[in-house]
Scaffold this active site. Structure first.
Site, PDB file in Angstrom:
ATOM      1  CG  HIS A   6     -18.275  -9.486  61.899  1.00 50.36           C
ATOM      2  ND1 HIS A   6     -18.467 -10.801  61.499  1.00 50.36           N
ATOM      3  CD2 HIS A   6     -17.025  -9.448  62.438  1.00 50.36           C
ATOM      4  CE1 HIS A   6     -17.389 -11.506  61.807  1.00 50.36           C
ATOM      5  NE2 HIS A   6     -16.498 -10.701  62.371  1.00 50.36           N
ATOM      6  CD  GLU A   7     -14.942  -6.633  63.763  1.00 53.07           C
ATOM      7  OE1 GLU A   7     -14.609  -7.092  64.882  1.00 53.07           O
ATOM      8  OE2 GLU A   7     -14.573  -7.142  62.685  1.00 53.07           O
ATOM      9  CG  HIS A  21     -16.233 -10.574  67.129  1.00 47.74           C
ATOM     10  ND1 HIS A  21     -16.175 -11.951  67.196  1.00 47.74           N
ATOM     11  CD2 HIS A  21     -15.791 -10.251  65.887  1.00 47.74           C
ATOM     12  CE1 HIS A  21     -15.721 -12.431  66.055  1.00 47.74           C
ATOM     13  NE2 HIS A  21     -15.498 -11.428  65.235  1.00 47.74           N
ATOM     14  CD  GLU A  75     -14.388 -14.134  63.025  1.00 49.12           C
ATOM     15  OE1 GLU A  75     -14.983 -13.381  62.226  1.00 49.12           O
ATOM     16  OE2 GLU A  75     -13.851 -13.732  64.071  1.00 49.12           O
TER      17      GLU A  75
END
Length: 294
Positions: free
Chosen positions: A147-148, A151, A224
């Site tokens: 997930h990070e 980003h 997100e």
């Protein structure tokens, strides 16, 4: 409420500093060149310079500020099995996402969280909390890291800086228009810029700045979902769902602790009121991933 108060106080200090710089550089003169006529183009240009300048200075300093505010220890040489696994996982998922190897760190927080920041996709920092490493299984932690990294790969830090620059520009622009109106029209001041202009501009900077947070938070919530999708792709959809479900379980039992206010938008989750929340509700994010599997 404490975080909102701290934000407003910080914002006030920044805006007062900007106002002083405006005066020192003689920028206020663009408001009084022709009596009550405004040089709108010049004012907007100067607000854009300061608005985008501040946003991109913050972006360039983001890794340093993140390390300081979260007390993150960057891993130069792994000393434990957990650190070795973390570095190898970040390297694997970064290669899979097509970005440069980020710096990898751990920050001392018993609650589970993680964040990514950096001024470009090939010079980022990915960090996880000590609590996440202790309680999440490897598949769940891997999904959070994915997930990070999502980003970073999606350029979310730069996108957020651009959005913040636009917002800053119009906050400063309209605050000074209102200040000029109050000073010249309501207070009937015809000799330069009076106290009505300066006081009103600062007050409107705070009011418009608080409203602008809603706009920035809306964009943050949208990205997100993209980062969750990236985590599902880089790790696995089931692992990403399991990680969010574990975060929700900890949140429901009151174990969560948000990151510092300047880092919340870059974490795996965050809590505030709906309009100011940097992240969508965890149940909505879980549902969105489940719908992708159908």
């Amino acid at each position: 409420m404490l975080r909102i108060g701290l934000f407003l106080l910080t914002n006030l200090a920044v805006l007062v500093l900007v106002g002083i710089v405006f005066n020192l550089l003689g920028i206020g003169g663009i408001l009084e060149a022709n009596g009550v006529d405004l040089n709108m183009g010049a004012l907007l240009t100067m607000c854009a310079i300061f608005g985008f300048g501040g946003a991109f200075i913050s972006l360039l300093m983001s890794k340093t500020m993140a390390r300081i505010s979260t007390r993150t220890q960057v891993i130069d040489q792994p000393r434990t099995a957990d650190e070795q696994w973390l570095v190898e996982t970040v390297r694997e998922l970064s290669q899979k996402a097509g970005i440069g190897m980020p710096d990898v760190g751990i920050f001392p927080m018993p609650q589970a969280n993680a964040f990514a920041t950096g001024w470009n996709r090939n010079d980022a920092l990915v960090a996880v909390s000590s609590g996440l490493l202790e309680r999440f299984n490897r598949d769940e932690a891997r999904a959070v890291i994915g997930h990070e990294i999502g980003h970073v790969a999606n350029g979310d830090m730069v996108t957020l800086a651009l959005i913040q620059g636009v917002v800053n520009t119009f906050v400063m622009f309209f605050a000074r228009l209102v200040g000029f109106f109050v000073d010249r029209v309501l207070m009937k001041n015809e000799e330069g810029l009076g106290i009505g202009y300066y006081v009103t501009s600062i007050i409107m900077d705070i009011i418009f700045g608080a409203l602008a947070m809603i706009v920035v938070a809306w964009f943050s919530r949208r990205r997100e979902y993209r980062a969750d999708a990236a985590g599902a792709t880089l790790a696995s959809p089931h692992s990403m769902i399991a990680a969010l479900q574990r975060l929700k379980a900890e949140s429901d039992t009151g174990r969560e602790e948000p990151l510092p206010s300047n880092m919340k938008a870059f974490g795996i989750y965050g809590n505030m009121g709906r309009l100011l929340a940097s992240h969508p509700p965890l149940e909505d994010r879980i549902l969105a991933l489940q719908n992708r599997l159908r």
